[in-house]
Design a protein around this motif. Structure first.
Motif, PDB file in Angstrom:
ATOM      1  N   VAL A 103       4.409   9.972  -9.446  1.00  0.00           N
ATOM      2  CA  VAL A 103       3.838  10.245 -10.771  1.00  0.00           C
ATOM      3  C   VAL A 103       3.184  11.623 -10.800  1.00  0.00           C
ATOM      4  O   VAL A 103       3.324  12.381 -11.770  1.00  0.00           O
ATOM      5  CB  VAL A 103       2.818   9.155 -11.155  1.00  0.00           C
ATOM      6  CG1 VAL A 103       2.053   9.553 -12.415  1.00  0.00           C
ATOM      7  CG2 VAL A 103       3.523   7.820 -11.377  1.00  0.00           C
ATOM      8  N   GLY A 104       2.472  11.967  -9.728  1.00  0.00           N
ATOM      9  CA  GLY A 104       1.832  13.274  -9.659  1.00  0.00           C
ATOM     10  C   GLY A 104       2.846  14.401  -9.666  1.00  0.00           C
ATOM     11  O   GLY A 104       2.663  15.415 -10.351  1.00  0.00           O
ATOM     12  N   VAL A 105       3.932  14.218  -8.884  1.00  0.00           N
ATOM     13  CA  VAL A 105       4.978  15.247  -8.829  1.00  0.00           C
ATOM     14  C   VAL A 105       5.642  15.406 -10.189  1.00  0.00           C
ATOM     15  O   VAL A 105       5.872  16.539 -10.664  1.00  0.00           O
ATOM     16  CB  VAL A 105       6.025  14.886  -7.757  1.00  0.00           C
ATOM     17  CG1 VAL A 105       7.233  15.823  -7.861  1.00  0.00           C
ATOM     18  CG2 VAL A 105       5.415  14.971  -6.369  1.00  0.00           C
ATOM     19  N   ILE A 106       5.946  14.292 -10.848  1.00  0.00           N
ATOM     20  CA  ILE A 106       6.566  14.360 -12.175  1.00  0.00           C
ATOM     21  C   ILE A 106       5.633  15.043 -13.166  1.00  0.00           C
ATOM     22  O   ILE A 106       6.054  15.865 -13.985  1.00  0.00           O
ATOM     23  CB  ILE A 106       6.933  12.943 -12.662  1.00  0.00           C
ATOM     24  CG1 ILE A 106       8.039  12.354 -11.783  1.00  0.00           C
ATOM     25  CG2 ILE A 106       7.372  12.966 -14.124  1.00  0.00           C
ATOM     26  CD1 ILE A 106       8.378  10.910 -12.103  1.00  0.00           C
ATOM     27  N   GLY A 107       4.333  14.724 -13.094  1.00  0.00           N
ATOM     28  CA  GLY A 107       3.359  15.351 -13.986  1.00  0.00           C
ATOM     29  C   GLY A 107       3.289  16.853 -13.772  1.00  0.00           C
ATOM     30  O   GLY A 107       3.240  17.628 -14.735  1.00  0.00           O
ATOM     31  N   MET A 108       3.301  17.273 -12.498  1.00  0.00           N
ATOM     32  CA  MET A 108       3.276  18.703 -12.200  1.00  0.00           C
ATOM     33  C   MET A 108       4.532  19.390 -12.712  1.00  0.00           C
ATOM     34  O   MET A 108       4.465  20.504 -13.248  1.00  0.00           O
ATOM     35  CB  MET A 108       3.126  18.918 -10.691  1.00  0.00           C
ATOM     36  CG  MET A 108       1.762  18.523 -10.138  1.00  0.00           C
ATOM     37  SD  MET A 108       1.645  18.775  -8.345  1.00  0.00           S
ATOM     38  CE  MET A 108       1.907  20.528  -8.241  1.00  0.00           C
ATOM     39  N   GLN A 109       5.687  18.719 -12.552  1.00  0.00           N
ATOM     40  CA  GLN A 109       6.933  19.304 -13.031  1.00  0.00           C
ATOM     41  C   GLN A 109       6.916  19.456 -14.553  1.00  0.00           C
ATOM     42  O   GLN A 109       7.361  20.476 -15.087  1.00  0.00           O
ATOM     43  CB  GLN A 109       8.116  18.438 -12.595  1.00  0.00           C
ATOM     44  CG  GLN A 109       8.417  18.510 -11.104  1.00  0.00           C
ATOM     45  CD  GLN A 109       9.599  17.641 -10.715  1.00  0.00           C
ATOM     46  OE1 GLN A 109       9.959  16.707 -11.430  1.00  0.00           O
ATOM     47  NE2 GLN A 109      10.212  17.961  -9.592  1.00  0.00           N
ATOM     48  N   LEU A 110       6.400  18.430 -15.234  1.00  0.00           N
ATOM     49  CA  LEU A 110       6.315  18.515 -16.689  1.00  0.00           C
ATOM     50  C   LEU A 110       5.382  19.644 -17.122  1.00  0.00           C
ATOM     51  O   LEU A 110       5.667  20.389 -18.068  1.00  0.00           O
ATOM     52  CB  LEU A 110       5.831  17.177 -17.259  1.00  0.00           C
ATOM     53  CG  LEU A 110       6.818  16.005 -17.186  1.00  0.00           C
ATOM     54  CD1 LEU A 110       6.152  14.727 -17.663  1.00  0.00           C
ATOM     55  CD2 LEU A 110       8.056  16.300 -18.019  1.00  0.00           C
TER      56      LEU A 110
ATOM     57  N   VAL B   6       0.835  -1.207   0.000  1.00  0.00           N
ATOM     58  CA  VAL B   6       0.000   0.000   0.000  1.00  0.00           C
ATOM     59  C   VAL B   6       0.864   1.249   0.000  1.00  0.00           C
ATOM     60  O   VAL B   6       0.630   2.213  -0.749  1.00  0.00           O
ATOM     61  CB  VAL B   6      -0.953  -0.008   1.210  1.00  0.00           C
ATOM     62  CG1 VAL B   6      -1.693   1.332   1.307  1.00  0.00           C
ATOM     63  CG2 VAL B   6      -1.958  -1.152   1.091  1.00  0.00           C
ATOM     64  N   LEU B   7       1.904   1.258   0.848  1.00  0.00           N
ATOM     65  CA  LEU B   7       2.803   2.415   0.924  1.00  0.00           C
ATOM     66  C   LEU B   7       3.542   2.633  -0.388  1.00  0.00           C
ATOM     67  O   LEU B   7       3.715   3.765  -0.842  1.00  0.00           O
ATOM     68  CB  LEU B   7       3.799   2.227   2.073  1.00  0.00           C
ATOM     69  CG  LEU B   7       3.207   2.285   3.488  1.00  0.00           C
ATOM     70  CD1 LEU B   7       4.281   1.982   4.534  1.00  0.00           C
ATOM     71  CD2 LEU B   7       2.601   3.663   3.757  1.00  0.00           C
ATOM     72  N   LEU B   8       3.996   1.529  -0.969  1.00  0.00           N
ATOM     73  CA  LEU B   8       4.711   1.642  -2.239  1.00  0.00           C
ATOM     74  C   LEU B   8       3.790   2.187  -3.332  1.00  0.00           C
ATOM     75  O   LEU B   8       4.193   3.041  -4.138  1.00  0.00           O
ATOM     76  CB  LEU B   8       5.253   0.271  -2.647  1.00  0.00           C
ATOM     77  CG  LEU B   8       6.022   0.223  -3.989  1.00  0.00           C
ATOM     78  CD1 LEU B   8       7.238   1.151  -3.910  1.00  0.00           C
ATOM     79  CD2 LEU B   8       6.458  -1.198  -4.306  1.00  0.00           C
ATOM     80  N   GLY B   9       2.552   1.714  -3.358  1.00  0.00           N
ATOM     81  CA  GLY B   9       1.595   2.209  -4.350  1.00  0.00           C
ATOM     82  C   GLY B   9       1.323   3.690  -4.173  1.00  0.00           C
ATOM     83  O   GLY B   9       1.264   4.449  -5.147  1.00  0.00           O
ATOM     84  N   ALA B  10       1.168   4.093  -2.887  1.00  0.00           N
ATOM     85  CA  ALA B  10       0.937   5.508  -2.611  1.00  0.00           C
ATOM     86  C   ALA B  10       2.135   6.350  -3.034  1.00  0.00           C
ATOM     87  O   ALA B  10       1.988   7.439  -3.607  1.00  0.00           O
ATOM     88  CB  ALA B  10       0.630   5.702  -1.129  1.00  0.00           C
ATOM     89  N   PHE B  11       3.343   5.841  -2.776  1.00  0.00           N
ATOM     90  CA  PHE B  11       4.569   6.561  -3.142  1.00  0.00           C
ATOM     91  C   PHE B  11       4.660   6.725  -4.659  1.00  0.00           C
ATOM     92  O   PHE B  11       5.012   7.790  -5.169  1.00  0.00           O
ATOM     93  CB  PHE B  11       5.788   5.812  -2.608  1.00  0.00           C
ATOM     94  CG  PHE B  11       7.088   6.425  -3.034  1.00  0.00           C
ATOM     95  CD1 PHE B  11       7.561   7.585  -2.443  1.00  0.00           C
ATOM     96  CD2 PHE B  11       7.843   5.833  -4.051  1.00  0.00           C
ATOM     97  CE1 PHE B  11       8.765   8.146  -2.848  1.00  0.00           C
ATOM     98  CE2 PHE B  11       9.033   6.394  -4.461  1.00  0.00           C
ATOM     99  CZ  PHE B  11       9.505   7.550  -3.859  1.00  0.00           C
TER     100      PHE B  11
END
Length: 229
Positions: free
Chosen positions: A35-42, A25-30
């Motif tokens: 992915v969200g952070v990378i998307g925001m950066q892009l 669960v923790l790994l999935g959340a991470f």
């Protein structure tokens, strides 16, 4: 009896299985957060690139406009210098690069016949205009204008103000050619009453609108005008 009690107690789940589920669960959340952070950066990077491009384009346009204004200012100053003598004598005006000559100086009312005074004014422009055109590689546009008063009924030579302004422009064009301007670098245009410089409500305003303008323009602008026609 003891066997019955033991049979009623469920064995507890192994600890490693619970820990494994928690880690999954923790790994999935991470991963989702990453992915969200990378998307925001892009997205931010794309927006930043777009903004930088817009600023560069705006800067380039402003630089081009500044250069064009500098070139236009230099052209006007050169033309003003070339026409210093007729300007000082009050024979012509120079506004926004257009040489203006009063219609009353060039022609009698409702006439396209050049008057002696007007011929002298045009002759005074030949030398400075020839030198200017040669230096700047430009052409002359001779434009005729009238006031908003209709042609007199007894004047059968002209159908309307368009025709009168056209004939006056042609008369001035031919006079310039006869006095030395090459026919390859001069052309005539007629505007009738469509571009007044003063109100047509009184005689003074109408007199200002009855005029001929001579404007040096780049050859490319002349080619574009011919194409659009």
């Amino acid at each position: 009896m003891k066997d019955d009690i033991d049979a009623g107690v469920e064995p507890s789940a192994p600890a490693w299985a619970v820990f494994g589920d928690l880690m999954s669960v923790l790994l999935g959340a991470f991963v989702l957060i990453l992915v969200g952070v990378i998307g925001m950066q892009l997205e931010l990077s794309t927006k930043l690139e777009t903004e930088v491009k817009k600023r560069l384009d705006l800067s380039s346009k402003l630089e081009t406009e500044v250069q064009q204004r500098e070139v236009e200012t230099q052209r006007r100053e050169a033309l003003e210098h070339a026409l210093a003598v007729p300007l000082a004598a009050g024979q012509v005006t120079l506004i926004d690069g257009r040489i203006g000559i009063s219609g009353s100086v060039l022609f009698a009312l409702n006439s396209d016949q050049l008057q002696p005074e007007g011929r002298k004014v045009l002759q005074s422009l030949i030398a400075p205009l020839s030198a200017y055109l040669k230096e700047h590689d430009e052409v002359l546009m001779v434009s005729g204008f009238t006031d908003d008063q209709p042609i007199h009924e007894n004047n059968r030579r002209f159908a309307d103000n368009w025709e009168l302004s056209a004939q006056r422009a042609l008369t001035v064009t031919r006079a310039l050619i006869n006095d030395g301007i090459s026919p390859e670098i001069v052309f005539a245009a007629a505007f009738g009453e469509q571009r007044p410089v003063a109100a047509n409500t009184d005689e003074a305003g109408r007199a200002n609108n009855r005029r001929v303008e001579i404007a040096p323009i780049p050859k490319s602008a002349n080619a574009g005008a011919a194409t659009s026609e």
